[in-house]
Design an enzyme around this catalytic site. Structure first.
Site, PDB file in Angstrom:
ATOM      1  N   CYS A   1      49.135   0.714 -32.733  1.00  7.14           N
ATOM      2  CA  CYS A   1      49.687   1.561 -33.428  1.00  7.14           C
ATOM      3  C   CYS A   1      47.995   1.291 -34.658  1.00  7.14           C
ATOM      4  O   CYS A   1      47.265   0.406 -34.719  1.00  7.14           O
ATOM      5  CB  CYS A   1      50.485   0.775 -34.176  1.00  7.14           C
ATOM      6  SG  CYS A   1      50.648   2.123 -36.116  1.00  7.14           S
TER       7      CYS A   1
ATOM      8  N   HIS B   1      48.462   3.123 -24.038  1.00  7.51           N
ATOM      9  CA  HIS B   1      47.928   4.993 -24.110  1.00  7.51           C
ATOM     10  C   HIS B   1      47.006   4.789 -23.972  1.00  7.51           C
ATOM     11  O   HIS B   1      46.039   4.330 -24.634  1.00  7.51           O
ATOM     12  CB  HIS B   1      49.041   4.551 -25.957  1.00  7.51           C
ATOM     13  CG  HIS B   1      48.291   6.037 -26.129  1.00  7.51           C
ATOM     14  ND1 HIS B   1      49.572   6.074 -27.452  1.00  7.51           N
ATOM     15  CD2 HIS B   1      47.777   7.006 -26.465  1.00  7.51           C
ATOM     16  CE1 HIS B   1      49.450   8.126 -28.004  1.00  7.51           C
ATOM     17  NE2 HIS B   1      48.042   7.828 -26.745  1.00  7.51           N
TER      18      HIS B   1
END
Length: 334
Positions: free
Chosen positions: A99, A170
């Site tokens: 994040c 990701h």
């Protein structure tokens, strides 16, 4: 009852998303698929240890299999929070190493941890030492000016050496300087090939792909090169695609999801939530995209965005919205 979470064979997961994948969202998604792995929003380890645990990490047994995603960078605190999560019944504990938000930068965790893979390994080892459920990591391919070839390899080396049961990647760099978290959703470009190369290096470890996956067709294609696919915004905005997960990904008998039953289950869930002081909109805000592409979907959305947001709104508003939809029309293809 805790569900068995396997890190072998194909897996479809719904990504942890801040402000989105709360307990109501997860309960809703579980009505559409029994097998997809669900994730909580990221919860900071300190909050789990010192905060209102029932509010922060409480969940309905119907959500299984469900994973708790933790944020933090102190091995001891993460281990304590992991134990609390395991005792709550979570099927997996996941460490956020991806994040890029201002919140995680101020706390020196999330994507910041890509810069210190040795510490990530220590965090994984500490959690593995306290719990028996799988410990997994979700990361980026790199951060800022890092070389993704070197950065991702180093992170994988340390987390797998520490005993991590899976690594979800990701496939986009995180930019902590120069881009907002919103801009970082689309910039820089996704690099799925980098994740595939990592999988070729770690054939015996579970490595899943995340980032920009828009359909089950794309998810299936990724699973030809990796062990799993994690769908985020597409699952949230067009949740009906989840109705085909159990058949297409897990090989179960194709049984059409009864959308009327889904709405009835959510109305009952909303009634329980309202009875404890909650509001209908806490539940229905996650359901706006359910009938995307069907006749009456616009009216359905209008009712949820107006009537369902009123302070005294009850489950009957959801049923009224559903009555505006023609479910006999063909659903949009997954």
């Amino acid at each position: 009852m805790r569900a068995e979470v396997s890190c072998s064979g194909p897996r479809l997961a719904i990504a942890p998303m801040m402000d989105w994948t709360d307990r109501h969202c997860r309960f809703f998604h579980r009505q559409l698929t029994r097998r997809a792995l669900l994730y909580t929003e990221m919860v900071v380890a300190d909050a789990v240890i010192h905060g209102d645990r029932d509010r922060l990490i409480g969940f309905d047994a119907a959500e299984h299999p469900v994973a708790l995603q933790l944020g933090g960078s102190e091995p001891g605190k993460l281990a304590e929070a992991a134990l609390i999560g395991a005792d709550f019944g979570y099927d997996e504990i996941n460490l956020n190493v991806g994040c890029p938000s201002d919140r995680v930068q101020s706390g020196t965790f999330g994507a910041c941890l890509m810069k210190v893979p040795e510490l990530v390994g220590e965090c994984v080892a500490a959690m593995k030492g306290r719990v028996s459920v799988p410990i997994t990591v979700k990361c980026r391919i790199g951060v800022d000016d890092q070389d993704p070839e070197e950065a991702l390899d180093r992170l994988a080396e340390h987390v797998f050496a520490a005993g991590a049961d899976a690594l979800w990647v990701h496939a986009r760099k995180a930019w902590l300087e120069g881009l907002s978290p919103r801009e970082n959703r689309d910039i820089p470009p996704l690099d799925y090939d980098r994740v595939y190369r990592l999988k070729e290096k770690y054939l015996k470890e579970f490595i899943g792909v995340n980032g920009g996956i828009q359909s089950l067709d794309e998810a299936v294609a990724h699973m030809e090169r990796a062990d799993g696919a994690m769908v985020g915004r597409a699952a949230y905005h067009t949740p009906a695609i989840l109705a085909a997960v159990d058949g297409r990904i897990y090989g179960e008998a194709e049984e059409p999801v009864d959308l009327a039953s889904v709405v009835e289950a959510m109305a009952a869930h909303a009634a329980r939530h309202i009875a404890t002081g909650g509001r209908l909109a806490h539940v229905t805000r996650h359901m706006v995209g359910l009938f995307h592409g069907l006749p009456g979907a616009r009216r359905y959305r209008q009712i949820l965005s107006t009537d369902a947001t009123k302070a005294d709104a009850g489950p009957e508003v959801l049923l009224k919205a559903f009555a505006a939809v023609d479910c006999s029309a063909p659903a949009e293809a997954a």
